[in-house]
Design a protein around this motif. Structure first.
Motif, mmCIF file in Angstrom:
data_model
loop_
_atom_site.group_PDB
_atom_site.id
_atom_site.type_symbol
_atom_site.label_atom_id
_atom_site.label_comp_id
_atom_site.label_asym_id
_atom_site.label_seq_id
_atom_site.Cartn_x
_atom_site.Cartn_y
_atom_site.Cartn_z
ATOM 1 N N ALA A 1 0.865 -1.281 0.065
ATOM 2 C CA ALA A 1 0.012 -0.108 0.045
ATOM 3 C C ALA A 1 0.898 1.344 0.042
ATOM 4 O O ALA A 1 0.391 2.269 -0.361
ATOM 5 N N ALA A 2 2.025 1.331 0.567
ATOM 6 C CA ALA A 2 2.894 2.337 0.525
ATOM 7 C C ALA A 2 3.791 2.407 -0.610
ATOM 8 O O ALA A 2 4.608 3.309 -0.926
ATOM 9 N N GLY A 3 3.547 1.615 -1.731
ATOM 10 C CA GLY A 3 4.072 1.651 -2.836
ATOM 11 C C GLY A 3 5.530 0.971 -3.183
ATOM 12 O O GLY A 3 6.241 1.014 -3.902
ATOM 13 N N ILE A 4 5.708 0.255 -2.005
ATOM 14 C CA ILE A 4 7.009 -0.822 -2.050
ATOM 15 C C ILE A 4 6.790 -1.956 -2.968
ATOM 16 O O ILE A 4 5.752 -2.632 -2.742
ATOM 17 N N ARG A 5 7.688 -1.961 -3.734
ATOM 18 C CA ARG A 5 7.570 -3.257 -4.660
ATOM 19 C C ARG A 5 8.614 -4.396 -4.138
ATOM 20 O O ARG A 5 9.657 -4.187 -3.738
ATOM 21 N N LEU A 6 7.926 -5.554 -4.071
ATOM 22 C CA LEU A 6 8.645 -6.744 -3.376
ATOM 23 C C LEU A 6 8.939 -7.756 -4.041
ATOM 24 O O LEU A 6 8.247 -8.233 -5.045
ATOM 25 N N ALA A 7 10.049 -8.314 -3.810
ATOM 26 C CA ALA A 7 10.419 -9.789 -4.545
ATOM 27 C C ALA A 7 10.650 -10.671 -3.431
ATOM 28 O O ALA A 7 11.306 -10.268 -2.610
ATOM 29 N N ALA A 8 10.379 -12.068 -3.666
ATOM 30 C CA ALA A 8 10.970 -12.968 -2.886
ATOM 31 C C ALA A 8 12.124 -13.446 -3.578
ATOM 32 O O ALA A 8 12.088 -13.982 -4.772
ATOM 33 N N VAL A 9 13.399 -13.823 -2.931
ATOM 34 C CA VAL A 9 14.459 -14.162 -3.463
ATOM 35 C C VAL A 9 14.924 -15.524 -2.472
ATOM 36 O O VAL A 9 15.239 -15.391 -1.320
ATOM 37 N N THR A 10 14.890 -16.592 -3.155
ATOM 38 C CA THR A 10 15.010 -17.842 -2.246
ATOM 39 C C THR A 10 16.077 -18.998 -2.958
ATOM 40 O O THR A 10 16.275 -18.875 -4.058
ATOM 41 N N SER A 11 16.598 -19.836 -2.233
ATOM 42 C CA SER A 11 17.415 -21.039 -2.695
ATOM 43 C C SER A 11 16.752 -22.120 -3.121
ATOM 44 O O SER A 11 17.186 -23.021 -3.277
ATOM 45 N N ARG A 12 15.384 -22.147 -2.661
ATOM 46 C CA ARG A 12 14.437 -23.165 -2.980
ATOM 47 C C ARG A 12 14.114 -23.388 -4.427
ATOM 48 O O ARG A 12 14.548 -22.287 -5.088
ATOM 49 N N SER A 13 13.714 -24.472 -4.688
ATOM 50 C CA SER A 13 13.315 -24.516 -6.432
ATOM 51 C C SER A 13 12.041 -23.601 -6.536
ATOM 52 O O SER A 13 11.283 -23.203 -5.694
ATOM 53 N N ARG A 14 11.947 -23.226 -7.767
ATOM 54 C CA ARG A 14 10.774 -22.645 -8.317
ATOM 55 C C ARG A 14 9.620 -23.190 -8.124
ATOM 56 O O ARG A 14 8.650 -22.657 -7.497
ATOM 57 N N ARG A 15 9.694 -24.537 -8.033
ATOM 58 C CA ARG A 15 8.295 -25.300 -7.946
ATOM 59 C C ARG A 15 7.805 -25.299 -6.617
ATOM 60 O O ARG A 15 6.599 -24.812 -6.366
ATOM 61 N N THR A 16 8.792 -25.585 -5.546
ATOM 62 C CA THR A 16 8.412 -25.292 -4.423
ATOM 63 C C THR A 16 8.080 -24.094 -3.724
ATOM 64 O O THR A 16 7.251 -23.797 -2.992
ATOM 65 N N SER A 17 8.928 -22.948 -4.186
ATOM 66 C CA SER A 17 8.850 -21.777 -3.609
ATOM 67 C C SER A 17 7.600 -21.085 -4.161
ATOM 68 O O SER A 17 6.779 -20.625 -3.188
ATOM 69 N N LEU A 18 7.112 -21.411 -5.492
ATOM 70 C CA LEU A 18 5.882 -20.778 -5.645
ATOM 71 C C LEU A 18 4.507 -21.269 -5.094
ATOM 72 O O LEU A 18 3.650 -20.584 -4.783
ATOM 73 N N ILE A 19 4.607 -22.758 -5.132
ATOM 74 C CA ILE A 19 3.423 -23.316 -4.479
ATOM 75 C C ILE A 19 3.433 -22.951 -3.015
ATOM 76 O O ILE A 19 2.266 -22.710 -2.249
#
Length: 171
Positions: A45-63
């Motif tokens: 709501a404050a206009g901050i754009r967020l990214a998640a950065v993980t060492s997990r696989s894309r499959r498990t991180s997205l789910i």
């Protein structure tokens, strides 16, 4: 695999495979920290754009993000397959900045491991260590700021908009 090397030496590959298998079979176990949804909503709501950065696989991180009800808050998700190296290398953070269209001078890495803080420092972004996650002794990694509760983040990021004397994204 660095963490597995420290735990199992020559068994590190087997430990990594077993852990990734456990993750795939038990995605339902991941739960957001208390206040996480509200905090992410406040930042968005404050206009901050967020990214998640993980060492997990894309499959498990997205789910996992979907099951936890958090996926909608992130403009980008950078998983193990999305960069040429894992944290503490800065490549995953560089990729996240690229996807967000942001520069390091206006970004902050919030992390719960020394690898997160090292990656943030190497990428030239401000860092916030959190004590509520994996590494309770995050202060040893030397982050620019430390929080004990996810609900403290908006006060640091949105409030003053400065960490370590630097102006942050959305300010």
């Amino acid at each position: 695999e660095d963490i597995y090397l420290s735990l199992g030496g020559e068994l590190s590959s087997a430990l990594a495979a077993a852990h990734r298998g456990f993750q795939v079979e038990n995605l339902h176990l991941a739960q957001p920290y208390p206040g996480a949804r509200e905090t992410l909503e406040e930042l968005r709501a404050a206009g901050i754009r967020l990214a998640a950065v993980t060492s997990r696989s894309r499959r498990t991180s997205l789910i996992t993000l979907e099951l936890a009800g958090l996926a909608a808050y992130f403009s980008a998700v950078v998983s193990a397959e999305d960069a040429p190296a894992l944290k503490p290398h800065p490549a995953p953070l560089h990729r996240a900045l690229e996807l967000l269209g942001a520069g390091p001078a206006t970004a902050v890495m919030v992390g719960d491991t020394s690898h997160d803080i090292a990656a943030g420092r190497a990428a030239g972004v401000s860092t916030i260590g959190v004590r509520y996650g994996f590494d309770r002794d995050i202060a040893a990694a030397g982050p620019d700021a430390i929080v004990d509760d996810v609900r403290e983040l908006p006060g640091l990021i949105v409030g003053e908009g400065r960490i370590g004397g630097r102006r942050l994204a959305g300010r």
